[in-house]
Design a protein around this motif. Structure first.
Motif, PDB file in Angstrom:
ATOM      1  N   VAL A  12       0.842  -1.204   0.000  1.00  0.00           N
ATOM      2  CA  VAL A  12       0.000   0.000   0.000  1.00  0.00           C
ATOM      3  C   VAL A  12       0.870   1.245   0.000  1.00  0.00           C
ATOM      4  O   VAL A  12       0.595   2.209  -0.710  1.00  0.00           O
ATOM      5  CB  VAL A  12      -0.967  -0.015   1.204  1.00  0.00           C
ATOM      6  N   ILE A  13       1.945   1.206   0.802  1.00  0.00           N
ATOM      7  CA  ILE A  13       2.932   2.276   0.769  1.00  0.00           C
ATOM      8  C   ILE A  13       4.295   1.649   0.489  1.00  0.00           C
ATOM      9  O   ILE A  13       4.494   0.447   0.687  1.00  0.00           O
ATOM     10  CB  ILE A  13       2.976   3.097   2.081  1.00  0.00           C
ATOM     11  N   HIS A  14       5.233   2.454   0.032  1.00  0.00           N
ATOM     12  CA  HIS A  14       6.570   1.966  -0.283  1.00  0.00           C
ATOM     13  C   HIS A  14       7.325   1.673   1.005  1.00  0.00           C
ATOM     14  O   HIS A  14       7.086   2.325   2.036  1.00  0.00           O
ATOM     15  CB  HIS A  14       7.317   3.019  -1.115  1.00  0.00           C
ATOM     16  N   LYS A  15       8.231   0.697   0.958  1.00  0.00           N
ATOM     17  CA  LYS A  15       8.965   0.318   2.168  1.00  0.00           C
ATOM     18  C   LYS A  15       9.821   1.461   2.695  1.00  0.00           C
ATOM     19  O   LYS A  15       9.987   1.607   3.912  1.00  0.00           O
ATOM     20  CB  LYS A  15       9.816  -0.925   1.929  1.00  0.00           C
ATOM     21  N   ASN A  16      10.361   2.301   1.799  1.00  0.00           N
ATOM     22  CA  ASN A  16      11.164   3.434   2.258  1.00  0.00           C
ATOM     23  C   ASN A  16      10.280   4.500   2.913  1.00  0.00           C
ATOM     24  O   ASN A  16      10.716   5.181   3.845  1.00  0.00           O
ATOM     25  CB  ASN A  16      11.955   4.040   1.106  1.00  0.00           C
ATOM     26  N   ALA A  17       9.051   4.634   2.431  1.00  0.00           N
ATOM     27  CA  ALA A  17       8.116   5.574   3.055  1.00  0.00           C
ATOM     28  C   ALA A  17       7.779   5.100   4.465  1.00  0.00           C
ATOM     29  O   ALA A  17       7.697   5.908   5.401  1.00  0.00           O
ATOM     30  CB  ALA A  17       6.851   5.704   2.220  1.00  0.00           C
ATOM     31  N   ALA A  18       7.618   3.796   4.633  1.00  0.00           N
ATOM     32  CA  ALA A  18       7.350   3.241   5.962  1.00  0.00           C
ATOM     33  C   ALA A  18       8.550   3.470   6.874  1.00  0.00           C
ATOM     34  O   ALA A  18       8.385   3.850   8.049  1.00  0.00           O
ATOM     35  CB  ALA A  18       7.026   1.757   5.857  1.00  0.00           C
ATOM     36  N   ALA A  19       9.749   3.255   6.349  1.00  0.00           N
ATOM     37  CA  ALA A  19      10.962   3.463   7.148  1.00  0.00           C
ATOM     38  C   ALA A  19      11.091   4.919   7.559  1.00  0.00           C
ATOM     39  O   ALA A  19      11.458   5.227   8.707  1.00  0.00           O
ATOM     40  CB  ALA A  19      12.185   3.020   6.359  1.00  0.00           C
ATOM     41  N   ARG A  20      10.792   5.834   6.641  1.00  0.00           N
ATOM     42  CA  ARG A  20      10.880   7.259   6.945  1.00  0.00           C
ATOM     43  C   ARG A  20       9.882   7.630   8.036  1.00  0.00           C
ATOM     44  O   ARG A  20      10.210   8.376   8.971  1.00  0.00           O
ATOM     45  CB  ARG A  20      10.608   8.065   5.669  1.00  0.00           C
ATOM     46  N   ARG A  21       8.673   7.118   7.944  1.00  0.00           N
ATOM     47  CA  ARG A  21       7.656   7.440   8.956  1.00  0.00           C
ATOM     48  C   ARG A  21       8.020   6.844  10.311  1.00  0.00           C
ATOM     49  O   ARG A  21       7.832   7.490  11.349  1.00  0.00           O
ATOM     50  CB  ARG A  21       6.291   6.941   8.509  1.00  0.00           C
ATOM     51  N   SER A  32      10.997   6.292  11.400  1.00  0.00           N
ATOM     52  CA  SER A  32      12.094   7.097  11.915  1.00  0.00           C
ATOM     53  C   SER A  32      11.573   8.353  12.591  1.00  0.00           C
ATOM     54  O   SER A  32      12.025   8.724  13.686  1.00  0.00           O
ATOM     55  CB  SER A  32      13.033   7.464  10.769  1.00  0.00           C
ATOM     56  N   SER A  33      10.607   9.001  11.981  1.00  0.00           N
ATOM     57  CA  SER A  33      10.055  10.227  12.576  1.00  0.00           C
ATOM     58  C   SER A  33       9.279   9.920  13.849  1.00  0.00           C
ATOM     59  O   SER A  33       9.271  10.719  14.787  1.00  0.00           O
ATOM     60  CB  SER A  33       9.176  10.962  11.572  1.00  0.00           C
TER      61      SER A  33
END
Length: 87
Positions: A66-75, A77-78
């Motif tokens: 549903v979302i990209h794995k890097n987008a999940a990692a970025r979120r 991290s925040s």
């Protein structure tokens, strides 16, 4: 509207996937808002509980595509950054 049988099926499949993806995104956003509210209140225990739930949902959402794995990692991290900056 498509006339070919396979094209009709693709329309149905696309609608099914779209509704599933929207449901997962909604669940994810709701969980992230719960975490943000816990951080805003300053409740460390509640924030930790919501952090773990948020990370789990982000991982599931990314694994389902549903979302990209890097987008999940970025979120994630925040989220950890916000949690670690709590007093």
């Amino acid at each position: 509207m498509p006339n070919i049988k396979s094209a009709k099926k693709r329309v149905l499949v696309a609608e099914t996937r779209r509704s599933r993806n929207m449901a997962e995104k909604t669940k994810m956003k709701t969980q992230l808002k719960k975490f943000a509210a816990a951080v805003e209140d300053g409740n460390k225990k509640a924030a930790e509980r919501e952090l773990l739930a948020s990370v789990s949902i982000l991982d599931k959402t990314a694994s389902n595509g549903v979302i990209h794995k890097n987008a999940a990692a970025r979120r994630k991290s925040s989220l950890y950054k916000a949690y670690n900056q709590m007093q």
